[in-house]
Design an enzyme around this catalytic site. Structure first.
Site, PDB file in Angstrom:
ATOM      1  N   HIS A  58       1.014  -1.087  -0.054  1.00  0.00           N
ATOM      2  CA  HIS A  58       0.010  -0.007   0.065  1.00  0.00           C
ATOM      3  C   HIS A  58       0.771   1.296  -0.048  1.00  0.00           C
ATOM      4  CE1 HIS A  58      -3.908   2.327   0.924  1.00  0.00           C
ATOM      5  NE2 HIS A  58      -3.029   2.834   1.434  1.00  0.00           N
ATOM      6  N   GLU A  60       1.678   4.913   0.686  1.00  0.00           N
ATOM      7  CA  GLU A  60       1.277   6.150   1.268  1.00  0.00           C
ATOM      8  C   GLU A  60       0.502   7.148   0.561  1.00  0.00           C
ATOM      9  OE1 GLU A  60       3.156   9.275   4.359  1.00  0.00           O
ATOM     10  OE2 GLU A  60       4.333   8.864   2.791  1.00  0.00           O
ATOM     11  N   CYS A  72      -9.452   9.849  -4.648  1.00  0.00           N
ATOM     12  CA  CYS A  72      -8.948   8.476  -4.976  1.00  0.00           C
ATOM     13  C   CYS A  72      -9.599   7.436  -4.263  1.00  0.00           C
ATOM     14  CB  CYS A  72      -7.407   8.542  -4.823  1.00  0.00           C
ATOM     15  SG  CYS A  72      -7.239   8.699  -2.707  1.00  0.00           S
ATOM     16  N   CYS A  74      -7.702   5.375  -2.205  1.00  0.00           N
ATOM     17  CA  CYS A  74      -6.627   4.802  -1.430  1.00  0.00           C
ATOM     18  C   CYS A  74      -7.151   4.553   0.068  1.00  0.00           C
ATOM     19  CB  CYS A  74      -5.473   5.609  -1.127  1.00  0.00           C
ATOM     20  SG  CYS A  74      -4.653   5.987  -2.837  1.00  0.00           S
ATOM     21  N   THR A 120      -4.911  11.347 -14.416  1.00  0.00           N
ATOM     22  CA  THR A 120      -3.971  11.400 -13.326  1.00  0.00           C
ATOM     23  C   THR A 120      -2.273  11.210 -14.159  1.00  0.00           C
ATOM     24  OG1 THR A 120      -3.030  10.277 -11.540  1.00  0.00           O
ATOM     25  CG2 THR A 120      -4.480   8.800 -13.140  1.00  0.00           C
ATOM     26  N   ASP A 132       4.741   6.649 -13.223  1.00  0.00           N
ATOM     27  CA  ASP A 132       4.396   5.798 -12.000  1.00  0.00           C
ATOM     28  C   ASP A 132       5.950   5.732 -11.539  1.00  0.00           C
ATOM     29  OD1 ASP A 132       4.224   4.083  -9.798  1.00  0.00           O
ATOM     30  OD2 ASP A 132       2.477   2.908 -10.808  1.00  0.00           O
ATOM     31  N   ARG A 134       7.166   4.247  -8.817  1.00  0.00           N
ATOM     32  CA  ARG A 134       7.469   3.322  -7.853  1.00  0.00           C
ATOM     33  C   ARG A 134       8.249   2.155  -8.115  1.00  0.00           C
ATOM     34  NH1 ARG A 134       1.078   2.584  -6.082  1.00  0.00           N
ATOM     35  NH2 ARG A 134       1.162   2.616  -8.304  1.00  0.00           N
TER      36      ARG A 134
END
Length: 238
Positions: A58, A60, A72, A74, A120, A132, A134
């Site tokens: 997950h 943050e 969102c 989230c 987005t 992205d 990540r």
């Protein structure tokens, strides 16, 4: 498979979790030494993890996780994940990757561009940022430090499973999360399907998006995202 350095547990502490809807769970929070990105990621151990635990990565999200933003999904995903993992036994990795890795301020700048009509991903690109950013190397390190080499992944995102596999973690199954739509996040969720192949019901999201567009067109000067109340919570199909 890359040769990544091993991380080690730093500290473990028991923390009772309480959510606004009354749900509660007891968790063990684990911190780590040796994470490659130097960030303070956290493992939340829930229930009694078995040989193949249920795991969620997950990222943050201050606006969604803390402030309950409806832009969102989230916050609802975090709440759902804690309950599902606690029931089965597993781990939630809370990763300090705000805004898909671009940071809080950049995420809010991207929100401003989304208000002008960009999705987005296009908003990130317009800012000169990755769609992205990540990287899940630290997540693989954390799992290794916890002795987890095989898991079922609670996620709609195929990239998470792909990266973990490339880092030596066996992902037996990718388990979809629920679908949490609001009038403010339908376009965001649809963009996740179109751009990064998230496991979400595209037809339903497209219909909701079209409904918003018609509602907005029928009321000159109105902003449908602020006046249309659309909310659903249903299980996604894999």
């Amino acid at each position: 498979m890359p040769d990544i350095p091993a991380a080690t547990p730093r500290a473990r502490v028991r923390v009772p979790l309480r959510f606004a809807d009354g749900y509660s769970a007891d968790a063990e929070l684990v911190t780590f030494h040796g994470l490659t990105d130097g960030l303070e990621h956290l493992a939340v151990v829930l229930g009694e993890p078995g040989p193949v635990p249920l795991v969620r990565l997950h990222s943050e999200c201050l606006t969604g996780d803390v402030f309950g933003s409806a832009r969102c999904d989230c916050g609802p995903q975090l709440r759902e994940a804690v309950e599902r993992i606690a029931a089965r036994g597993g781990v939630l990795l809370y990763l300090r990757q705000e805004g898909r890795g671009i940071g809080l301020y950049n995420k809010l700048d991207a929100y401003a561009l989304q208000d002008e009509g960009l999705d987005t991903y296009a908003a990130n690109a317009a800012l000169g940022l990755p769609e992205d950013a990540r990287d899940y190397t630290a997540a693989a390190q954390m799992l290794g430090a916890l002795g987890i080499t095989e898991l079922d992944l609670l996620s709609n995102n195929p990239d998470k499973a792909g990266q973990l596999r490339s880092l030596g973690i066996a992902v037996r199954d990718r388990v979809p999360t629920g679908v949490f739509t609001t009038a403010h996040n339908v376009r965001y969720l649809r963009a996740k399907v179109l751009h990064t192949q998230h496991t979400l019901p595209l037809a339903e999201l497209t219909e909701l998006t079209a409904g918003q567009d018609l509602s907005s067109a029928g009321r000159p000067g109105s902003r449908s995202a602020e006046h249309t109340a659309t909310a659903s919570s249903a299980a996604a199909t894999a």
